[in-house]
Design a protein around this motif. Structure first.
Motif, PDB file in Angstrom:
ATOM      1  N   LYS A 286     -37.218 -75.863  25.231  1.00 54.49           N
ATOM      2  CA  LYS A 286     -36.966 -75.479  26.622  1.00 54.49           C
ATOM      3  C   LYS A 286     -36.960 -76.721  27.509  1.00 54.49           C
ATOM      4  O   LYS A 286     -37.976 -77.406  27.641  1.00 54.49           O
ATOM      5  N   PRO A 287     -35.828 -77.027  28.091  1.00 54.16           N
ATOM      6  CA  PRO A 287     -35.817 -78.095  29.097  1.00 54.16           C
ATOM      7  C   PRO A 287     -36.665 -77.679  30.298  1.00 54.16           C
ATOM      8  O   PRO A 287     -36.879 -76.489  30.553  1.00 54.16           O
ATOM      9  N   ASP A 288     -37.117 -78.643  31.025  1.00 56.61           N
ATOM     10  CA  ASP A 288     -38.028 -78.363  32.141  1.00 56.61           C
ATOM     11  C   ASP A 288     -37.415 -77.400  33.150  1.00 56.61           C
ATOM     12  O   ASP A 288     -38.097 -76.545  33.710  1.00 56.61           O
ATOM     13  N   LYS A 289     -36.114 -77.484  33.388  1.00 58.59           N
ATOM     14  CA  LYS A 289     -35.484 -76.673  34.435  1.00 58.59           C
ATOM     15  C   LYS A 289     -34.505 -75.642  33.879  1.00 58.59           C
ATOM     16  O   LYS A 289     -33.753 -75.036  34.640  1.00 58.59           O
ATOM     17  N   ASN A 290     -34.485 -75.413  32.562  1.00 62.59           N
ATOM     18  CA  ASN A 290     -33.517 -74.486  31.972  1.00 62.59           C
ATOM     19  C   ASN A 290     -34.213 -73.459  31.081  1.00 62.59           C
ATOM     20  O   ASN A 290     -35.432 -73.526  30.853  1.00 62.59           O
ATOM     21  N   GLU A 291     -33.405 -72.524  30.566  1.00 62.01           N
ATOM     22  CA  GLU A 291     -33.933 -71.469  29.719  1.00 62.01           C
ATOM     23  C   GLU A 291     -34.223 -71.994  28.311  1.00 62.01           C
ATOM     24  O   GLU A 291     -33.640 -72.983  27.858  1.00 62.01           O
ATOM     25  N   LYS A 292     -35.101 -71.271  27.635  1.00 62.91           N
ATOM     26  CA  LYS A 292     -35.436 -71.646  26.259  1.00 62.91           C
ATOM     27  C   LYS A 292     -34.258 -71.366  25.335  1.00 62.91           C
ATOM     28  O   LYS A 292     -33.380 -70.550  25.632  1.00 62.91           O
TER      29      LYS A 292
END
Length: 339
Positions: free
Chosen positions: A57-63
């Motif tokens: 999971k990126p910090d600002k995106n979906e898993k």
């Protein structure tokens, strides 16, 4: 917990195994996921597992799901995941991209300290080096030429004992009897007895270091009531000598095997003769006890009367058939004859 982004963010698990994120100067906590088995975080990504499924999971995106089958797992600082499977395959997965198969039939892999390359060993004992975004190349043709191999200060291969190392025919003595065993090319073990193969069983070997005093575990089933029933630990001494359950075996060739088999057969035949003679003597003693202090009759045409309880005794005379006599004292000789 793990601290990232120069201390500005913290990822941690609470007592309910929820994965939470906290930021500096912010009392609010963000729940990332629940029922977490483990996690690994970086400045831009967090990687975690739920029910053996790995997510990135990126910090600002979906898993995004990475895999639900992995044996060994490494996450790089940029969020790239490299993992091996139970089927000995090696994959690379980046967020938003399809996984890429890097290799098959591997036994181990390591990523370099600065994440510029990786190395892996295959089950045919080759070692490969792959610089990321480049083709892999063979670094070592046969890793078993070395005891230990390190890649970027991490152990990637240690030479351990395999069945190929002990393949052949081995000989030992037990109570002056010949013991012969053979590890075959088809991964079996033959046990020789009485001058021939007594039984054959699949052999399985788990081991640690090939040198030193580490003991390997050898499994090839059990053979009840046999001297081999408890043969289950093996110590490799050198290419010509091993120990099985503390008993030293020496490697021999086919010609010596034939000689030992003949010796084993002779030992077996002599043992049978001794056992048969013992049985005969035991039966003679039992019969002697039954007829001692009884009145008996001669049942053959002529019985020899000797001066000693032995076939070498001088014949003093004969007794005819039907003659009666009282047995006061008996002896059983070494041939099982009753006198």
């Amino acid at each position: 917990y793990e601290v990232v982004n120069d201390g500005k963010q913290i990822y941690f698990l609470n007592e309910d195994y929820n994965l939470l994120k906290a930021e500096l100067n912010n009392q609010d906590k963000e729940k990332i996921a629940g029922d977490i088995k483990w996690f690994q975080s970086g400045n831009e990504y967090i990687i975690y597992a739920i029910d053996d499924i790995v997510y990135i999971k990126p910090d600002k995106n979906e898993k995004e799901k990475v895999t639900d089958e992995y044996y060994e797992f490494v996450a790089l600082s940029d969020g790239t995941v490299i993992y091996s499977t139970d089927e000995s395959e090696l994959y690379m997965k980046k967020y938003g991209e399809e996984k890429v198969k890097l290799a098959s039939d591997i036994q181990s892999f390591k990523v370099s300290e600065y994440e510029k390359s990786l190395s892996y060993c295959t089950n045919d004992y080759k070692m490969y080096l792959k610089i990321f975004d480049n083709e892999e190349a063979v670094a070592i043709d046969n890793v078993r030429d070395y005891n230990d191999i390190y890649f970027s200060n991490s152990l990637i291969f240690r030479k351990t004992l395999i069945l190929d190392d002990i393949m052949g025919i081995w000989h030992a003595y037990e109570n002056e009897e010949t013991i012969l065993i053979e590890f075959t090319s088809d991964r079996n073990i033959n046990i020789y007895d009485n001058g021939e193969i007594e039984w054959t069983w699949p052999a399985e070997l788990t081991t640690r270091n090939i040198e030193g005093y580490d003991v390997s575990d050898l499994y090839f089933g059990t053979y009840p009531n046999s001297r081999f029933e408890n043969f289950n630990s093996l110590h490799y001494i050198n290419e010509n000598e091993i120990e099985i359950n503390g008993k030293t075996f020496r490697k021999i060739d086919k010609q010596e095997l034939d000689e030992k088999l003949q010796l084993q057969k002779t030992e077996f035949e002599e043992k049978q003769k001794k056992e048969e003679l013992k049985r005969k003597i035991d039966e003679a003693y039992a019969k002697a006890l039954d007829i001692q202090h009884t009145y008996q009759y001669i049942t053959v045409d002529t019985a020899n009367l000797r001066d000693a309880p032995s076939m070498d005794g001088e014949i003093l005379g004969t007794i005819g058939k039907g003659s009666g006599f009282f047995i006061n004292y008996l002896e059983v000789d070494e041939e099982g004859n009753i006198w």
